[in-house]
Design an enzyme around this catalytic site. Structure first.
Site, PDB file in Angstrom:
ATOM      1  N   ASN A  23       0.829  -1.413   0.038  1.00  0.00           N
ATOM      2  CA  ASN A  23       0.040  -0.073  -0.063  1.00  0.00           C
ATOM      3  C   ASN A  23       0.848   1.358   0.045  1.00  0.00           C
ATOM      4  O   ASN A  23       0.027   2.307  -0.342  1.00  0.00           O
ATOM      5  CB  ASN A  23      -0.976  -0.044   1.222  1.00  0.00           C
ATOM      6  CG  ASN A  23      -2.044  -0.882   1.139  1.00  0.00           C
ATOM      7  OD1 ASN A  23      -2.288  -1.436   0.099  1.00  0.00           O
ATOM      8  ND2 ASN A  23      -2.944  -1.239   2.008  1.00  0.00           N
ATOM      9  N   CYS A 116     -16.929  -3.926  -4.813  1.00  0.00           N
ATOM     10  CA  CYS A 116     -15.792  -4.959  -4.585  1.00  0.00           C
ATOM     11  C   CYS A 116     -16.132  -5.705  -3.132  1.00  0.00           C
ATOM     12  O   CYS A 116     -17.269  -5.306  -2.800  1.00  0.00           O
ATOM     13  CB  CYS A 116     -14.444  -4.294  -4.171  1.00  0.00           C
ATOM     14  SG  CYS A 116     -14.180  -3.421  -2.604  1.00  0.00           S
ATOM     15  N   ASP A 304      -7.323  -3.717   7.958  1.00  0.00           N
ATOM     16  CA  ASP A 304      -6.551  -4.712   7.320  1.00  0.00           C
ATOM     17  C   ASP A 304      -6.030  -5.895   8.122  1.00  0.00           C
ATOM     18  O   ASP A 304      -5.325  -6.998   7.698  1.00  0.00           O
ATOM     19  CB  ASP A 304      -5.519  -4.119   6.340  1.00  0.00           C
ATOM     20  CG  ASP A 304      -6.007  -3.555   5.188  1.00  0.00           C
ATOM     21  OD1 ASP A 304      -7.071  -3.555   4.747  1.00  0.00           O
ATOM     22  OD2 ASP A 304      -5.105  -2.909   4.388  1.00  0.00           O
ATOM     23  N   ARG A 396      -2.163 -11.244  -4.497  1.00  0.00           N
ATOM     24  CA  ARG A 396      -2.502  -9.646  -4.842  1.00  0.00           C
ATOM     25  C   ARG A 396      -1.291  -8.903  -3.668  1.00  0.00           C
ATOM     26  O   ARG A 396      -0.814  -7.904  -3.715  1.00  0.00           O
ATOM     27  CB  ARG A 396      -3.679  -9.295  -4.652  1.00  0.00           C
ATOM     28  CG  ARG A 396      -4.394  -9.769  -5.981  1.00  0.00           C
ATOM     29  CD  ARG A 396      -5.789  -9.000  -5.677  1.00  0.00           C
ATOM     30  NE  ARG A 396      -5.787  -7.741  -5.332  1.00  0.00           N
ATOM     31  CZ  ARG A 396      -6.751  -6.828  -5.203  1.00  0.00           C
ATOM     32  NH1 ARG A 396      -7.897  -7.428  -4.802  1.00  0.00           N
ATOM     33  NH2 ARG A 396      -6.122  -5.716  -5.168  1.00  0.00           N
TER      34      ARG A 396
HETATM   35  C1  UD1 Z   1      -6.735   1.809   1.613  1.00  0.00           C
HETATM   36  C2  UD1 Z   1      -5.955   0.475   1.603  1.00  0.00           C
HETATM   37  C3  UD1 Z   1      -6.813  -0.628   2.011  1.00  0.00           C
HETATM   38  C4  UD1 Z   1      -7.436  -0.377   3.614  1.00  0.00           C
HETATM   39  C5  UD1 Z   1      -7.996   1.035   3.644  1.00  0.00           C
HETATM   40  C6  UD1 Z   1      -8.434   1.381   4.905  1.00  0.00           C
HETATM   41  C7  UD1 Z   1      -4.518   1.102  -0.440  1.00  0.00           C
HETATM   42  C8  UD1 Z   1      -4.062   0.716  -1.604  1.00  0.00           C
HETATM   43  N1  UD1 Z   1      -5.592   0.267   0.313  1.00  0.00           N
HETATM   44  O1  UD1 Z   1      -8.020   1.596   0.884  1.00  0.00           O
HETATM   45  O2  UD1 Z   1      -5.688  -1.737   2.008  1.00  0.00           O
HETATM   46  O3  UD1 Z   1      -8.181  -1.300   3.975  1.00  0.00           O
HETATM   47  O4  UD1 Z   1      -7.178   1.865   2.728  1.00  0.00           O
HETATM   48  O5  UD1 Z   1      -7.506   1.350   5.681  1.00  0.00           O
HETATM   49  O6  UD1 Z   1      -3.818   1.895   0.397  1.00  0.00           O
HETATM   50  N2  UD1 Z   1     -14.772   6.362   1.173  1.00  0.00           N
HETATM   51  C9  UD1 Z   1     -15.917   7.079   0.295  1.00  0.00           C
HETATM   52  N3  UD1 Z   1     -15.597   7.780  -0.663  1.00  0.00           N
HETATM   53  C10 UD1 Z   1     -14.307   7.885  -1.052  1.00  0.00           C
HETATM   54  C11 UD1 Z   1     -13.202   7.407  -0.410  1.00  0.00           C
HETATM   55  C12 UD1 Z   1     -13.435   6.440   0.687  1.00  0.00           C
HETATM   56  O7  UD1 Z   1     -16.850   6.815   1.032  1.00  0.00           O
HETATM   57  O8  UD1 Z   1     -14.000   8.677  -1.820  1.00  0.00           O
HETATM   58  C13 UD1 Z   1     -15.025   5.540   2.274  1.00  0.00           C
HETATM   59  C14 UD1 Z   1     -14.765   3.830   1.918  1.00  0.00           C
HETATM   60  O9  UD1 Z   1     -15.755   3.333   1.110  1.00  0.00           O
HETATM   61  C15 UD1 Z   1     -14.455   3.210   3.217  1.00  0.00           C
HETATM   62  C16 UD1 Z   1     -13.732   4.531   3.970  1.00  0.00           C
HETATM   63  O10 UD1 Z   1     -14.002   5.793   3.184  1.00  0.00           O
HETATM   64  O11 UD1 Z   1     -15.671   3.065   4.169  1.00  0.00           O
HETATM   65  C17 UD1 Z   1     -12.066   4.201   4.081  1.00  0.00           C
HETATM   66  O12 UD1 Z   1     -11.698   4.085   2.719  1.00  0.00           O
HETATM   67  P1  UD1 Z   1     -10.323   4.418   2.216  1.00  0.00           P
HETATM   68  O13 UD1 Z   1      -9.241   4.786   3.245  1.00  0.00           O
HETATM   69  O14 UD1 Z   1     -10.388   5.384   0.877  1.00  0.00           O
HETATM   70  O15 UD1 Z   1      -9.680   2.898   1.616  1.00  0.00           O
HETATM   71  P2  UD1 Z   1      -8.803   2.912   0.320  1.00  0.00           P
HETATM   72  O16 UD1 Z   1      -8.091   3.998   0.251  1.00  0.00           O
HETATM   73  O17 UD1 Z   1      -9.658   2.296  -0.687  1.00  0.00           O
END
Ligand code: UD1
Length: 416
Positions: A23, A116, A304, A396
């Site tokens: 990540n 997903c 995670d 992955r």
């Molecule tokens: C990243 C990590 C993933 C980890 C997650 C939370 C990477 C590549 N992946 O995923 O392994 O599980 O952080 O620690 O670094 N959300 C929204 N709108 C947005 C963005 C997020 O509603 O525009 C929500 C998501 O649905 C989720 C929460 O915010 O409920 C946190 O998600 P986010 O921190 O963005 O996860 P990722 O960055 O996708």
């Protein structure tokens, strides 16, 4: 499809190494889009997600040179600022190209990731932030199309803490005109690692690691070399595997500094943990004590690591409560753990786990990356044979999983 055959019941003992953080590497590779000069990354893990990201970048016109764990990217010939659905659907982190592309090229077409296995996971915060920096964004035929002559610095506030959202906006702001402030920023160590890489490329960033990040935009960034930090989730996963099996292991190339919440819970469970300069040792008790967890953004307990702790709680002494507050559908491993004999009740975002004296091997299905890690841990702790189906999820995110587990004395085999 590959499966993993585990003959469980053996304590993990011995030594293995931790790889670079997936990540951290993923956003960092996309940061190379911000400059016309080559950027070299070391300690890049060999993972399917990294391969997907490199293919995506190559398709855009980036020259990719990979020598083992060292990757050099040269984005001087970048001419196709497009991330197609076929790639984004296999890896949501592809959205990380959006910010760098619009910042450097003034144009980006990136497929929306869609749902997903672990929930809806929208990208509205990425879009909202780029719009605040002046990008014109249209969502057409499943693609986010962002355009802008040059982004302008802005005060950004994300509705929730988002890791890739913070990273996308921080990268975009590096080339924007003027100052950007990201409030409610993610504090994850991977955000800090990315910021350090961007600073090495000439960016002006302060506050990474806190919830307010300030970026002063510059005209251009230059080439750099950067070493990817150790993978804290991989580290935590092996620590849990040793804990669940009554093991005694040493992980090299690991850092305890970003693992406070996890180490704290493992110690509550009865493990002895010793932090060395560049390694971590764990010695498990004869039987673990159940520990309750609640996932939340860093520095709290990471989502995670939730599945891995459900696996150790499944064989611990006592009852634990696991609350998942980040993702709405992240308990899919629970039903598979129940097939191994675990006693788990799910109610919404809460799981109640009553530890049992013994799990028994069975065939289980991996549903996402960390769920799979939880199933492997349970399989290692179970008596008899466990067959974990669909282990492409593990490929992955876990470099050399079978080799590392074998080095720790586990009996595991990939079945093709
Ligand atoms: C990243 C990590 C993933 C980890 C997650 C939370 C990477 C590549 N992946 O995923 O392994 O599980 O952080 O620690 O670094 N959300 C929204 N709108 C947005 C963005 C997020 O509603 O525009 C929500 C998501 O649905 C989720 C929460 O915010 O409920 C946190 O998600 P986010 O921190 O963005 O996860 P990722 O960055 O996708």
């Amino acid at each position: 499809m590959d499966k993993l055959l585990i003959e469980g019941g053996l304590p993990l003992c011995g030594e293995t190494s931790v790889s670079g953080a997936k990540n951290s590497a993923l956003p960092m590779l996309t940061a190379a889009l911000l400059t016309t000069e080559p950027v070299t990354f070391s300690n890049v893990p060999e993972l399917n997600d990294i391969g997907t990201m490199l293919r995506l970048l190559a398709q855009m016109g980036v020259k990719v040179d990979r020598q083992g764990s060292t990757v050099t990217l040269d984005a001087s010939g970048l001419d196709q600022p497009v991330a197609p659905y076929e790639m984004v659907k296999t890896m949501r982190a592809s959205i990380l190209v959006l910010g760098p592309l619009v910042a450097r090229m003034g144009d980006a077409r990136v497929s929306l990731p869609g749902g997903c296995a672990i929930g809806a996971r929208p990208v509205d915060q990425h879009i909202k932030g780029l719009q605040a920096m002046g990008a014109q964004i249209a969502v057409e035929q499943g693609y986010v199309h962002a355009k802008c002559r040059r982004l302008t610095g802005a005060r950004l506030f994300t509705d929730m803490v988002t890791v890739t959202g913070t990273e996308n906006l921080m990268m975009a702001a590096c080339l924007a005109a003027g100052d950007t402030v990201i409030e409610n920023a993610a504090r994850e160590p991977e955000v800090v690692d990315l910021a350090n890489c961007l600073v090495a490329m000439g960016a002006q960033i302060s506050g990474a690691g806190s919830d307010v990040i300030r970026i002063r935009g510059v005209e251009r960034l230059h080439g750099a070399t950067h070493r990817v930090m150790p993978d804290r989730i991989e580290t935590g996963t092996y620590l849990c595997a040793a804990a669940a099996t009554g093991g005694n292991i040493r992980l090299t190339g690991a850092s305890v500094s970003h693992l406070d919440a996890v180490v704290d819970k493992l110690m509550d469970a009865g493990c002895e943990i010793v932090a060395e300069r560049d390694a971590i040792r764990l010695k498990a008790p004869a039987r673990l004590t159940a520990v309750s967890i609640r996932t939340a953004p860093y520095p709290a307990f990471p989502t995670d690591m939730q599945a891995q702790f459900m696996a150790i709680d499944a064989v611990a002494d006592g009852t634990s409560i696991i609350r998942e507050t980040i993702f709405e559908n992240r308990f899919m491993h629970a039903v598979e753990l129940i097939r191994l004999g675990a006693d788990i009740k799910i109610d919404g975002n809460t799981a109640v786990v009553r530890g049992v004296a013994q799990l028994d091997g069975a065939t289980v299905m991996a549903t996402d990356l960390r769920a799979s890690a939880g199933l492997v841990i349970a399989g290692l702790a179970a008596q008899g044979k466990t067959l974990v189906d669909r282990i492409y999820h593990l490929d992955r995110g876990y470099e050399g999983l079978e080799q590392k587990l074998t080095a720790l004395g586990a009996r595991v085999r990939r079945v093709r």
